[in-house]
Design an enzyme around this catalytic site. Structure first.
Site, PDB file in Angstrom:
ATOM      1  CG  PHE A 177     -36.537  35.528 -43.251  1.00 12.10           C
ATOM      2  CD1 PHE A 177     -37.006  36.401 -42.282  1.00 12.10           C
ATOM      3  CD2 PHE A 177     -37.463  34.710 -43.877  1.00 12.10           C
ATOM      4  CE1 PHE A 177     -38.364  36.472 -41.954  1.00 12.10           C
ATOM      5  CE2 PHE A 177     -38.822  34.762 -43.561  1.00 12.10           C
ATOM      6  CZ  PHE A 177     -39.262  35.653 -42.599  1.00 12.10           C
ATOM      7  CE  LYS A 232     -40.829  32.225 -49.364  1.00 10.71           C
ATOM      8  NZ  LYS A 232     -41.718  33.161 -48.699  1.00 10.71           N
ATOM      9  CG  ASP A 257     -34.943  27.717 -45.792  1.00  9.81           C
ATOM     10  OD1 ASP A 257     -35.719  27.404 -46.710  1.00  9.81           O
ATOM     11  OD2 ASP A 257     -35.274  28.464 -44.842  1.00  9.81           O
TER      12      ASP A 257
HETATM   13  N1  PLP Z   1     -37.315  30.062 -45.414  1.00 11.50           N
HETATM   14  C1  PLP Z   1     -36.977  31.016 -46.300  1.00 11.50           C
HETATM   15  C2  PLP Z   1     -35.632  30.984 -46.947  1.00 11.50           C
HETATM   16  C3  PLP Z   1     -37.884  32.033 -46.610  1.00 11.50           C
HETATM   17  O1  PLP Z   1     -37.543  32.985 -47.480  1.00 11.50           O
HETATM   18  C4  PLP Z   1     -39.152  32.020 -45.970  1.00 11.50           C
HETATM   19  C5  PLP Z   1     -40.127  33.084 -46.251  1.00 11.50           C
HETATM   20  O2  PLP Z   1     -39.850  34.113 -46.833  1.00 11.50           O
HETATM   21  C6  PLP Z   1     -39.446  31.011 -45.064  1.00 11.50           C
HETATM   22  C7  PLP Z   1     -38.506  30.025 -44.811  1.00 11.50           C
HETATM   23  C8  PLP Z   1     -40.768  30.968 -44.362  1.00 11.50           C
HETATM   24  O3  PLP Z   1     -41.797  30.618 -45.210  1.00 11.50           O
HETATM   25  P1  PLP Z   1     -43.323  30.863 -44.776  1.00 11.50           P
HETATM   26  O4  PLP Z   1     -43.547  32.348 -44.800  1.00 11.50           O
HETATM   27  O5  PLP Z   1     -44.136  30.126 -45.786  1.00 11.50           O
HETATM   28  O6  PLP Z   1     -43.463  30.307 -43.386  1.00 11.50           O
END
Ligand code: PLP
Length: 409
Positions: free
Chosen positions: A140, A254, A225
């Site tokens: 994700f 976040k 990530d």
């Molecule tokens: N990358 C990871 C690992 C995430 O858990 C998330 C969101 O849960 C994102 C990217 C995307 O972040 P955003 O919702 O701020 O676009």
């Protein structure tokens, strides 16, 4: 106005893209949230880790207020007086060289994809428009069309194609599969160190170190990530630090925004960051002075309050208390730091029912993928609140099991 009325209003005038629990929150402080009737809840979710510092941390609020007295948004068409220091502090905190600041996590990941592809063409001589990035099944990384295009979650993808090519998939946690998937067109491996939305899936020890060795052997990039796993969530500042590896880049988001506003970043080696030239990428709001002020304070707070260490210590308390529950509905427990996944037997209890039973007991948590309950409280949570929440989970599991058994009769 009653909570139900407010929920109905959201439903009437909003898109139905979230299945929110039936609680309407009106204020919050630290690890506590309060609904419109003044009822208090322990937050065991931290807005998917965006509120890792707790709600309205006084230092973050002050940093934002002070900035609001001085300068608002000026765009990156001009320099602003805090941005260089933010870059330096954030890059130093991650052990990397340079930053490109965006807003949401998905934008940071999009930035990483652009960087990897351009690096592939400029530095690895991959033929134009053929670069590939290796990603994991169950990933994700956000919600843009490119990113959902390489998700394998049908709910995230259905009806949104055609999708961008250039991604190949490997099973998460199997380093050898990555090596087998590398082709002359591979520019990068993009992976979550722990799959959060996938169900708090912790890969075998040594996975990231092995990925680093493989990427080095083939001269390709390792991009992690850390949007959810970063900023102390796993008990270290970043999850990659558990294995002493240095990725070529990470994406963060976040918690970087302190729970106050969206702030994300792509943080990389100088060599990789150099692929960006004027006009090649940007964002009107990315790196704005307000985001910069909050982001700087968030990085400072991680150090000043030793929050990664707190997460490690309380994470052990959380996992220990979860192990004591011994519910027949629990198939597996996973986690690192203040981040746990409770895998439920869907035949014994539905994760959504457990969340509703927790809500009735004053604890806020949310399921992921129907059968996993994710626990990720603010890193500032007090041990007593944490233990009370796990006790409530024990009762909620019993109640959800009973409900399930009744429904099956
Ligand atoms: N990358 C990871 C690992 C995430 O858990 C998330 C969101 O849960 C994102 C990217 C995307 O972040 P955003 O919702 O701020 O676009």
């Amino acid at each position: 106005m009653s909570g139900q009325h407010l929920i109905d209003r959201e439903r009437l005038f909003g898109a139905q893209n979230y299945a929110a629990l039936p609680v309407v929150l009106a204020h919050g402080r630290g690890a506590h949230l309060y609904d419109v009737d003044g009822r208090r809840y322990v937050d065991m979710m931290s807005a998917y880790s965006a509120a890792s510092f707790g709600h309205l941390h006084p230092r973050l609020v002050k940093a934002m207020r002070d900035q609001l007295e001085r300068l608002d948004i000026v765009s990156r068409a001009f320099h602003s007086d805090n941005l260089g220091a933010f870059y330096e502090e954030l890059a130093g905190y991650a052990g990397l060289d340079a930053c490109l600041v965006m807003n949401t996590g998905a934008e940071a990941v999009e930035t990483a994809i652009k960087a990897a592809r351009r690096y592939g063409y400029d530095e690895l001589a991959i033929p134009q428009d053929t670069a590939e990035i290796i990603v994991a099944h169950g990933n994700f990384h956000g919600r843009t069309t490119t990113i959902v295009g390489f998700s394998d979650d049908p709910a995230a993808r259905r009806g949104f194609g055609p999708f961008a090519p250039g991604f190949s998939h490997v099973p998460f946690g199997e380093a050898a599969a990555v090596e087998r998937a590398i082709t002359p067109a591979t520019a990068a491996v993009l992976i979550e160190p722990i799959q959060g939305e996938g169900g708090v899936i912790v890969p075998p020890a040594g996975y990231l170190a092995e990925l680093r060795r493989i990427c080095d052997r083939h001269g390709i990039l390792l991009i992690l990530d850390e949007v959810q796993s970063g900023f102390g969530r796993t008990g270290r500042d970043f999850a990659f630090m558990h294995e002493d590896v240095r990725p070529d880049a990470i994406t963060v988001g976040k918690a970087l925004g302190g729970g106050l506003l969206p702030v994300s970043a792509f943080i990389a080696t100088r060599r990789l960051m150099n692929v960006f030239t004027p006009g090649s990428h940007g964002s009107t709001f990315g790196g704005n002075p307000i985001a910069t002020a909050v982001g700087r304070e968030a990085v400072a707070l991680m150090r000043d309050e030793a929050l990664a260490e707190r997460s490690r210590r309380l994470g052990e308390v959380q996992l220990g208390a979860l192990r004591e529950l011994r519910s027949p509905a629990v198939l597996a427990l996973r986690g690192k730091g203040l981040w746990a996944g409770v895998e439920l037997d869907p035949g014994a209890a539905k994760a959504k029912d457990v969340c509703l039973a927790l809500l009735r007991r004053g604890v806020l948590a949310k399921e992921t993928h129907e059968s996993v309950l994710r626990l990720a409280p603010p890193l500032v949570i007090e041990e007593a609140d944490l233990l009370a929440a796990v006790r409530a989970l024990g009762e909620a599991l019993d109640e959800a099991c009973l409900e399930r058994a009744r429904a099956a009769d």
